[in-house]
Motif scaffolding. Sequence first.
Motif, short mmCIF file in Angstrom:
data_model
loop_
_atom_site.label_atom_id
_atom_site.label_comp_id
_atom_site.label_asym_id
_atom_site.label_seq_id
_atom_site.Cartn_x
_atom_site.Cartn_y
_atom_site.Cartn_z
N MET A 89 0.83 -1.20 0.00
CA MET A 89 0.00 0.00 0.00
C MET A 89 0.86 1.25 0.00
SD MET A 89 -3.32 -0.91 2.35
CE MET A 89 -2.38 -1.31 3.82
N ALA A 90 1.96 1.24 0.78
CA ALA A 90 2.85 2.40 0.79
C ALA A 90 3.52 2.59 -0.57
CB ALA A 90 3.91 2.22 1.87
N ALA A 91 3.92 1.50 -1.21
CA ALA A 91 4.56 1.60 -2.52
C ALA A 91 3.58 2.11 -3.57
CB ALA A 91 5.12 0.24 -2.93
N PHE A 92 2.32 1.69 -3.50
CA PHE A 92 1.30 2.19 -4.43
C PHE A 92 1.11 3.69 -4.27
CE2 PHE A 92 -3.28 3.20 -4.96
CZ PHE A 92 -3.35 3.06 -6.33
N TYR A 93 1.09 4.16 -3.04
CA TYR A 93 0.95 5.60 -2.81
C TYR A 93 2.16 6.36 -3.34
CZ TYR A 93 0.64 10.01 -0.25
OH TYR A 93 0.60 11.33 0.08
N LEU A 94 3.35 5.86 -3.07
CA LEU A 94 4.56 6.57 -3.49
C LEU A 94 4.72 6.57 -5.00
CD1 LEU A 94 7.06 5.25 -0.80
CD2 LEU A 94 6.08 7.54 -0.92
N ALA A 95 4.27 5.52 -5.66
CA ALA A 95 4.47 5.41 -7.10
C ALA A 95 3.40 6.13 -7.92
CB ALA A 95 4.50 3.93 -7.50
N ILE A 155 11.57 -2.17 -3.32
CA ILE A 155 11.35 -3.10 -4.42
C ILE A 155 10.01 -2.87 -5.09
CG2 ILE A 155 11.04 -5.54 -5.00
CD1 ILE A 155 13.05 -6.21 -2.80
N LEU A 156 8.95 -2.75 -4.29
CA LEU A 156 7.60 -2.65 -4.83
C LEU A 156 7.35 -1.30 -5.50
CD1 LEU A 156 5.55 -4.38 -1.98
CD2 LEU A 156 6.27 -5.34 -4.16
N ARG A 161 6.07 1.47 -10.58
CA ARG A 161 6.35 2.51 -11.57
C ARG A 161 6.52 1.96 -12.98
NH1 ARG A 161 10.63 6.00 -7.81
NH2 ARG A 161 9.02 7.09 -6.59
N THR A 162 6.80 0.67 -13.10
CA THR A 162 6.93 0.07 -14.43
C THR A 162 5.58 -0.33 -15.02
OG1 THR A 162 7.24 -2.16 -13.49
CG2 THR A 162 9.21 -0.81 -13.83
N LEU A 163 4.53 -0.36 -14.20
CA LEU A 163 3.22 -0.75 -14.72
C LEU A 163 2.61 0.39 -15.54
CD1 LEU A 163 1.71 -2.54 -11.58
CD2 LEU A 163 2.86 -3.57 -13.53
N PRO A 188 -2.62 -7.90 -8.50
CA PRO A 188 -2.29 -9.16 -9.19
C PRO A 188 -1.08 -9.07 -10.10
CG PRO A 188 -4.65 -8.74 -9.28
CD PRO A 188 -4.01 -7.49 -8.76
N LEU A 189 -0.79 -7.87 -10.59
CA LEU A 189 0.34 -7.72 -11.51
C LEU A 189 1.69 -7.62 -10.81
CD1 LEU A 189 -1.21 -5.19 -14.05
CD2 LEU A 189 -0.98 -7.66 -14.30
#
Length: 274
Positions: A89-95, A155-156, A161-163, A188-189
């Motif tokens: 969740m933190a990585a989703f917010y940061l990205a 890592i996440l 960011r590549t998605l 899922p990705l």
Amino acid sequence: MLSKISSRSLQYVFAYLFVLVSLYPIVLMVSSSLKTNAEIFTNPLSLPGSFHFDTYRKLWEAVPFADFLINSAVVSVTSVVLIAVSSSMAAFYLARFSYRWTGWLYFFFVMGLMIPVKLGIVPLFLLMKKLGLLNSLWSLILIYTASGIPISVFILTGFFRTLPVELEEAARIDGCNHFQVFWKVLLPLIRPALGTVVIINFIHAWNDFFFPLIFIQKDTLKTIPVGMMVLFGEYETDWSLLFAGLTLSALPMIVVFLLASRQFMEGLTAGAVK
């Protein structure tokens, strides 16, 4: 054509040699657990002359290995789940969200990679004592979770960011909110990256010796690395029991690695946007 065949043959030869070198310590550990102490000292590198499965029965009688196994499983699994949920969740917010403080927040997580947790062992011990978490598995769970989040976020975030952004835009057009985009579309990705996070943090929590030695004194709450120390005697050591314990403790890690590595190898993002 011959050069291609010879080069491919050399690649297979090196690959098989690498597999043999990697598997030999595991085979030696398993075979030593099936030997007697006399066989281990006389023929340490050979296969057992006869299989002695009584070693495993004696192991369960000599030490409370079931308690050690349960404690290690509870600590490792709980820590990995908390790390995977919070760091994803933190990585989703940061990205995906850009605010003035986003860069500083990401730098805050990266700083966790630069500072060894063991340097703060005295403040951590005093903190756990004030919280009443000494001789509690929660002390280990909280420490492993806190120490595993920085590398997991690192890592996440890079993987998020590549998605392609088009996936999120399509999901939002269909009526998805932020959490639905994260949970149903992007999560899922990132399973390959989650597999890496699971492997790294599970092995660290399962094999760690330092923090259980400091925070756990009760024999019934010890994890496998600390609990196995009772097998080392002052004047002699039953090496067959020790190798049997190492074999049993390695099985969960092997299973987790096989399951998570399969997720890691899957190219789920390939062909996501067509």
